[in-house]
Scaffold this active site. Sequence first.
Site, PDB file in Angstrom:
ATOM      1  N   TRP A  21      38.608 -16.414  34.253  1.00 20.94           N
ATOM      2  CA  TRP A  21      39.675 -15.801  35.052  1.00 20.94           C
ATOM      3  C   TRP A  21      39.191 -14.310  35.484  1.00 20.94           C
ATOM      4  CZ3 TRP A  21      45.334 -14.301  32.443  1.00 20.94           C
ATOM      5  CH2 TRP A  21      46.003 -13.790  33.384  1.00 20.94           C
ATOM      6  N   TYR A  57      42.183 -17.892  40.748  1.00 19.33           N
ATOM      7  CA  TYR A  57      41.268 -16.813  40.370  1.00 19.33           C
ATOM      8  C   TYR A  57      40.499 -16.040  41.608  1.00 19.33           C
ATOM      9  CZ  TYR A  57      42.328 -18.732  35.482  1.00 19.33           C
ATOM     10  OH  TYR A  57      43.102 -19.461  34.499  1.00 19.33           O
ATOM     11  N   GLN A 170      46.303 -27.051  28.272  1.00 17.91           N
ATOM     12  CA  GLN A 170      45.770 -25.758  28.092  1.00 17.91           C
ATOM     13  C   GLN A 170      47.070 -24.694  27.676  1.00 17.91           C
ATOM     14  OE1 GLN A 170      43.347 -22.630  30.721  1.00 17.91           O
ATOM     15  NE2 GLN A 170      42.601 -24.705  30.865  1.00 17.91           N
ATOM     16  N   GLY A 273      36.917 -15.375  27.572  1.00 17.58           N
ATOM     17  CA  GLY A 273      36.023 -14.937  28.536  1.00 17.58           C
ATOM     18  C   GLY A 273      34.940 -13.936  28.192  1.00 17.58           C
TER      19      GLY A 273
END
Length: 319
Positions: A21, A57, A170, A273
């Site tokens: 992201w 994104y 998710q 991330g």
Amino acid sequence: MELRTLGKTEIKISPVIMGTWQAGKVMWAGIEDSQTIKAMQAAFDAGINTFDTATVYGDGHSEQIIAKALGSVRTEIVIATKVFAHSLAYDKVFEACHKSLKDLNTDYIDLYQIHWPAGSFGSKNIPVEETMSALNKLKEQGKIRAAGVSNFSKEQIEEAEQYGQIDSFQPPYSLFWRFAEAEAIPYCTENNISVLAYSPMAQGILTGKFGTEPKFSKKDHRAKNKLFQPENYQRILAALDQLKPIADRNNITLGQLALAWVISNPGVNAIAGARNPEQAAQNAKAGSIKLCEEDVREMDEIGKSVTDHLEDDPVMWKW
């Protein structure tokens, strides 16, 4: 780290997945493409073979960065991307998929996910049957290998399954955000649907790096995260103090402890991330950590000291 099977497919994914992201830059601050590329490459070198992104994104920027960073090892990685809620009509699914294929510089997507249910963010209420019909056709054409859903309820997953095979779900899921445990995750476990948990470190809270008063720029979406609001954050600080000894006796960081807890749940994988190579390498190490049952039980109770006080709302942000 030992790879796992994605749902009912033959696709093998790493239990720790790199989330991208932040690579899109929009709604984040201080992100540099050069560092993101190095982070992705470091993740791959450390054993992470699965990378999660979405067309929304940065309007494809995250996907483009994946192509630049990992194009040379395309056949060795698993790419999961998503179609946004505004593009769930039959023709729009194809348009979105073709854009992602172009941005990713590839001729197939391993896992294509419905990012949010139809109707989210003011989008049209497209029947899931129509969206699944498009995903089934893309699979027939070899443009995607598997289909998944994100931010769905148990009932919405069940409905989607009536029209095609769903191999992943998710949700936001961490020690401090556990709404999916009530119904959706048990359903997925029973029906061989892999859970790809996003925000498994609660957007960095579980690393303990924010101190007593977290501050974000106006562009940073974490300022709207409910966990960072004062009424919740003070309980979180107390919980982190209790988690630190568990991390210390396992010789790992708080962040690695958080990831290890998530992937200790059957069928659950963690999307983490990273802004730089060091973070990516640290996250990857969590994929090989095995927590003892006593640690997992203790963490479960500590987590409830936060989650028991949250509003009954599975959306993590006050948009």
